[in-house]
Scaffold this active site. Structure first.
Site, mmCIF file in Angstrom:
data_model
loop_
_atom_site.group_PDB
_atom_site.id
_atom_site.type_symbol
_atom_site.label_atom_id
_atom_site.label_comp_id
_atom_site.label_asym_id
_atom_site.label_seq_id
_atom_site.Cartn_x
_atom_site.Cartn_y
_atom_site.Cartn_z
ATOM 1 N N ASN A 211 0.847 -1.188 0.000
ATOM 2 C CA ASN A 211 0.000 0.000 0.000
ATOM 3 C C ASN A 211 0.879 1.233 0.000
ATOM 4 O O ASN A 211 2.103 1.126 0.019
ATOM 5 C CB ASN A 211 -0.968 -0.033 1.186
ATOM 6 C CG ASN A 211 -0.217 -0.034 2.497
ATOM 7 O OD1 ASN A 211 0.530 0.886 2.785
ATOM 8 N ND2 ASN A 211 -0.401 -1.100 3.273
ATOM 9 N N LYS A 290 8.374 -17.407 -9.814
ATOM 10 C CA LYS A 290 7.615 -16.316 -10.416
ATOM 11 C C LYS A 290 6.388 -16.857 -11.142
ATOM 12 O O LYS A 290 6.497 -17.827 -11.909
ATOM 13 C CB LYS A 290 8.530 -15.574 -11.401
ATOM 14 C CG LYS A 290 7.905 -14.350 -12.004
ATOM 15 C CD LYS A 290 8.900 -13.667 -12.936
ATOM 16 C CE LYS A 290 8.185 -12.626 -13.770
ATOM 17 N NZ LYS A 290 9.006 -12.115 -14.843
ATOM 18 N N PRO A 308 -3.546 -11.106 10.562
ATOM 19 C CA PRO A 308 -3.894 -10.853 11.971
ATOM 20 C C PRO A 308 -4.020 -9.353 12.215
ATOM 21 O O PRO A 308 -3.315 -8.562 11.585
ATOM 22 C CB PRO A 308 -2.686 -11.414 12.737
ATOM 23 C CG PRO A 308 -1.577 -11.456 11.745
ATOM 24 C CD PRO A 308 -2.202 -11.683 10.406
ATOM 25 N N VAL A 311 -2.950 -4.432 16.165
ATOM 26 C CA VAL A 311 -3.287 -3.481 17.236
ATOM 27 C C VAL A 311 -4.412 -4.036 18.112
ATOM 28 O O VAL A 311 -4.411 -3.871 19.340
ATOM 29 C CB VAL A 311 -3.603 -2.077 16.650
ATOM 30 C CG1 VAL A 311 -4.989 -1.989 16.052
ATOM 31 C CG2 VAL A 311 -3.398 -0.997 17.690
ATOM 32 N N PHE A 326 -4.391 4.106 14.286
ATOM 33 C CA PHE A 326 -4.650 5.099 13.248
ATOM 34 C C PHE A 326 -5.790 4.604 12.373
ATOM 35 O O PHE A 326 -5.961 3.393 12.196
ATOM 36 C CB PHE A 326 -3.401 5.329 12.381
ATOM 37 C CG PHE A 326 -2.492 6.377 12.948
ATOM 38 C CD1 PHE A 326 -1.741 6.116 14.086
ATOM 39 C CD2 PHE A 326 -2.404 7.626 12.362
ATOM 40 C CE1 PHE A 326 -0.911 7.088 14.632
ATOM 41 C CE2 PHE A 326 -1.580 8.608 12.895
ATOM 42 C CZ PHE A 326 -0.836 8.347 14.030
ATOM 43 N N LYS A 340 -14.130 2.056 14.732
ATOM 44 C CA LYS A 340 -12.880 1.279 14.780
ATOM 45 C C LYS A 340 -12.249 1.336 16.163
ATOM 46 O O LYS A 340 -11.746 0.341 16.670
ATOM 47 C CB LYS A 340 -11.923 1.854 13.728
ATOM 48 C CG LYS A 340 -10.747 0.989 13.430
ATOM 49 C CD LYS A 340 -9.941 1.534 12.258
ATOM 50 C CE LYS A 340 -10.659 1.350 10.926
ATOM 51 N NZ LYS A 340 -9.839 1.789 9.800
HETATM 52 O O1 C5P Z 1 -8.342 -2.178 10.372
HETATM 53 P P1 C5P Z 1 -7.735 -0.942 9.839
HETATM 54 O O2 C5P Z 1 -6.589 -1.192 8.941
HETATM 55 O O3 C5P Z 1 -8.708 -0.009 9.229
HETATM 56 O O4 C5P Z 1 -7.210 -0.196 11.174
HETATM 57 C C1 C5P Z 1 -6.132 0.651 11.213
HETATM 58 C C2 C5P Z 1 -5.402 0.530 12.519
HETATM 59 O O5 C5P Z 1 -5.243 -0.827 12.864
HETATM 60 C C3 C5P Z 1 -3.998 1.080 12.441
HETATM 61 O O6 C5P Z 1 -3.600 1.530 13.708
HETATM 62 C C4 C5P Z 1 -3.192 -0.137 11.991
HETATM 63 O O7 C5P Z 1 -1.847 -0.002 12.358
HETATM 64 C C5 C5P Z 1 -3.900 -1.251 12.740
HETATM 65 N N1 C5P Z 1 -3.922 -2.545 12.053
HETATM 66 C C6 C5P Z 1 -3.283 -3.607 12.612
HETATM 67 N N2 C5P Z 1 -3.319 -4.853 12.023
HETATM 68 C C7 C5P Z 1 -3.997 -5.006 10.883
HETATM 69 C C8 C5P Z 1 -4.664 -3.949 10.299
HETATM 70 C C9 C5P Z 1 -4.600 -2.713 10.903
HETATM 71 O O8 C5P Z 1 -2.646 -3.429 13.641
HETATM 72 N N3 C5P Z 1 -4.021 -6.200 10.334
#
Ligand code: C5P
Length: 400
Positions: A211, A290, A308, A311, A326, A340
């Protein structure tokens, strides 16, 4: 702020031009003072054009001293930045010699001063230089140590001056820390874990899902917290950013690797800030070779499995650190972010609008800080300022 930029004689002097530009661009007034040796490497006219002020280089020049004498010049500065700081000038500074305008100014100043040494690796390693630097640090001088790499002399080792952008960011974090004593007292000695950047999920040996996260926000937080006295561990996805000095950095690539690193470290930290843009999905099994396009092939299906939620995992632990997430959204920013925060059981969520021109790759940002108790919108500003706002909000929430 008024910055006195001291430039001494070393090949790295050319990088001081860019540093001067960055200070001016950020709205600071810059007065450049060069040693005679520095002028062998670079012309004063370039600094004059960038700073809008004639370079000062002479101690006994009636014309130069007529405008502002060297003692007033020392008083004028809020900060002194010495970049590059040669071994020679460091040695003079340590001894208290005042044999040119720059060393005289330094002796006559009680302002904070950042030293950015740059020299051949053997000169840097020399016991004399090391001792001089240690003494100067003990006297309260700030030090941004040289980077490792290929040197102008062809040798490889520690001695290179960090890039201007890195010096600027380092100075910015230090000067902010000096300006916020209460924040400094709060973060001093605290252990902070930060995740930053994207994760890359490999499809095969040459392709990945990723991303657009640059990592700048998380790196700015890590750098600012470190300058405020925190012990910072930074778990970084694949980004092309230099490590902020003093921060313990762990590089990872995939979400699974980031989870492993976070699981290994979270318990030793009292605050976890998850600024990483973790990929939501990965391929079930990366292919060892590949993926080849077959003749006439029109479609390719990949089966993705959910990664997984790092956070959310940390927020479920007991005991757990203070957890900050975030939320980058392209629409319905606040409702999505509020939901969230609750779903993941976060103490604080930093919501930011992303999309055309804002968010991921830029230098500016605007965060809305949402906790159980309140919501606060930070003004649009640099990621450095946003980082400061996040660290202030954590202090408010933990001390109220
Ligand atoms: O679930 P989403 O990506 O929208 O949430 C964003 C927050 O969750 C950010 O703080 C990101 O670092 C964290 N996150 C995470 N593990 C993931 C997806 C997002 O810790 N698989």
């Amino acid at each position: 702020m008024k910055i006195l930029l001291g430039v001494t004689g070393g090949i790295a002097a050319y990088k001081a031009l860019e540093l001067c530009r960055l200070f001016v661009k950020a709205g600071h007034e810059v007065q450049v003072v060069m040693t005679q040796h520095a002028k062998q490497f670079i012309g004063p006219l370039s600094f004059q054009a960038l700073s809008g002020r004639p370079v000062r280089d002479a101690l006994f020049n009636a014309e130069q001293e007529a405008g502002m004498g060297h003692i007033e010049l020392a008083r004028w500065a809020d900060w002194i930045v010495l970049a590059p700081a040669s071994a020679n000038t460091l040695a003079k500074l340590r001894m208290g010699l005042a044999d040119n305008l720059l060393t005289t100014l330094l002796l006559a100043s009680d302002r904070p001063c950042l030293l950015v040494p740059a020299m051949n690796r053997l000169m840097w390693q020399n016991a004399a230089t090391q001792e001089n630097v240690a003494v100067l640090q003990a006297r309260g001088y700030h030090l941004l140590a040289p980077a490792e790499g290929v040197q102008a002399c062809g040798e490889v080792g520690a001695g290179r001056m960090p890039e201007a952008q890195q010096i600027f960011a380092d100075w910015q974090a230090r000067s902010t820390a000096a300006a916020y004593p209460a924040l400094h007292a709060f973060w001093q000695g605290r252990r902070l874990l930060v995740s930053a950047g994207p994760t890359f999920e490999d499809l095969d040996p040459v392709r990945f899902l990723g991303n657009r996260s640059s990592g700048k926000m998380g790196f700015a937080i890590a750098q600012q917290a470190q300058a405020l006295g925190a012990h910072v561990t930074l778990i970084a996805g694949p980004v092309s950013l230099p490590s902020p000095q003093g921060v313990q950095r762990i590089d990872v690539r995939s979400a699974q690797q980031m989870l492993d690193a976070v699981q290994h470290h979270y318990a030793q930290h009292s605050v976890f800030i998850s600024a990483a843009a973790v990929a939501d999905f990965a391929v079930a099994q990366a292919l060892p070779q590949k993926i080849k396009k077959q003749a006439g092939q029109k479609h390719l299906s990949l089966e993705l499995i959910a990664n997984p939620d790092i956070v959310a995992w940390v927020a479920q632990q007991s005991p757990k650190p203070f957890v900050v997430g975030f939320a980058a959204e392209t629409e319905q920013l606040l409702p999505y972010a509020r939901a969230k925060r609750e779903r993941k059981n976060l103490d604080l969520i930093c919501a930011n609008q992303v999309g055309a021109g804002i968010g991921f790759e830029g230098d500016d940002n605007q965060l809305v800080l949402i906790s159980r108790e309140q919501e606060r919108t930070l003004p649009m500003s640099s990621k450095h300022q946003q980082a400061l706002g996040v660290l202030q909000e954590i202090m408010h929430l933990l001390t109220q």
